[in-house]
Design a protein around this motif. Structure first.
Motif, PDB file in Angstrom:
ATOM      1  N   HIS A  15      -3.264   5.368  -1.811  1.00 26.24           N
ATOM      2  CA  HIS A  15      -4.155   6.173  -0.968  1.00 26.24           C
ATOM      3  C   HIS A  15      -3.608   7.590  -0.918  1.00 26.24           C
ATOM      4  O   HIS A  15      -2.440   7.791  -0.550  1.00 26.24           O
TER       5      HIS A  15
ATOM      6  N   SER B  30       0.871  -1.173   0.000  1.00 20.52           N
ATOM      7  CA  SER B  30       0.000   0.000   0.000  1.00 20.52           C
ATOM      8  C   SER B  30       0.902   1.215   0.000  1.00 20.52           C
ATOM      9  O   SER B  30       1.966   1.206   0.625  1.00 20.52           O
TER      10      SER B  30
ATOM     11  N   VAL C 196      -0.332   2.168  13.212  1.00 19.85           N
ATOM     12  CA  VAL C 196      -0.712   1.244  12.132  1.00 19.85           C
ATOM     13  C   VAL C 196       0.185   0.010  12.063  1.00 19.85           C
ATOM     14  O   VAL C 196      -0.138  -0.943  11.348  1.00 19.85           O
TER      15      VAL C 196
ATOM     16  N   PHE D  73      -5.927   4.169   7.840  1.00 20.50           N
ATOM     17  CA  PHE D  73      -5.882   2.727   8.079  1.00 20.50           C
ATOM     18  C   PHE D  73      -6.250   2.419   9.528  1.00 20.50           C
ATOM     19  O   PHE D  73      -6.054   3.248  10.420  1.00 20.50           O
TER      20      PHE D  73
END
Length: 190
Positions: free
Chosen positions: A83, A64, A122, A92
């Motif tokens: 993103h 990601s 995260v 997230f």
């Protein structure tokens, strides 16, 4: 501020050239202990150069990428989930990533301490963090810092030992490797 939103094509094709072979080897070594199909976040990813180098080492990982510039993200490889967001407010859930990669981006973050708090949030328990940046105590590093500031960038360049202390205060154990005016940090949450 640098117009990153309009420079994606430049960074896509020229960005990989500034990553020395030794840095890429250091990244591959960092990735070895990750579990199969581990979730990896490329933070301040730009066009996803760090993810591409990481993918060359470990194609099984799930990548990601986060960057505030949509014009950079659109040049990311198809296997990277992108993103548009800032490091200070990651989109997230808690503990979703086994590793976070930051390549030549930490010095662009507006609030580094808050960004590190988000990284800790995260990361999974014993999650890993890899940072590649320029050492502002070297001749070349000082000049790069001056150039960034001329372009209106935050220029949050840290000497390796200062960044080590900052990360340790957030619960990481830290190893620093020096490569001339560049350095990497391999850190793990304790």
């Amino acid at each position: 501020m640098m117009p990153f939103n309009h420079l994606g094509w430049v960074f896509k094709y020229l960005g990989p050239l500034i990553y020395p072979h030794a840095i890429r080897e250091s990244l591959c070594s960092f990735l070895k202990p990750l579990s199969r199909h581990a979730a990896v976040l490329d933070l301040g990813s730009g066009t996803g150069v760090m993810s591409e180098f990481a993918h060359a080492c470990r194609a099984d990982l799930q990548f990601s990428a986060v960057d505030p510039a949509a014009g950079m993200l659109k040049f990311s490889a198809a296997y990277i989930e992108t993103h548009q967001a800032y490091a200070e407010l990651l989109p997230f859930d808690d503990a979703g990533f086994e590793a976070v990669l930051i390549g030549e981006a930490l010095h662009h973050f507006q609030d580094v301490d808050h960004s590190v708090e988000e990284i800790v949030r995260v990361l999974q328990q014993e999650g890993r963090l890899f940072i590649y940046d320029f050492d502002p105590t070297t001749f070349m590093g000082k000049n790069l810092c001056r150039i960034e500031k001329l372009f209106g960038e935050p220029g949050n360049f840290f000497p390796p030992e200062v960044l080590r202390q900052k990360l340790e205060s957030h619960g990481f154990s830290v190893s620093v490797s020096h490569f001339g005016y560049r350095y990497t940090i391999a850190a793990q949450l304790r």
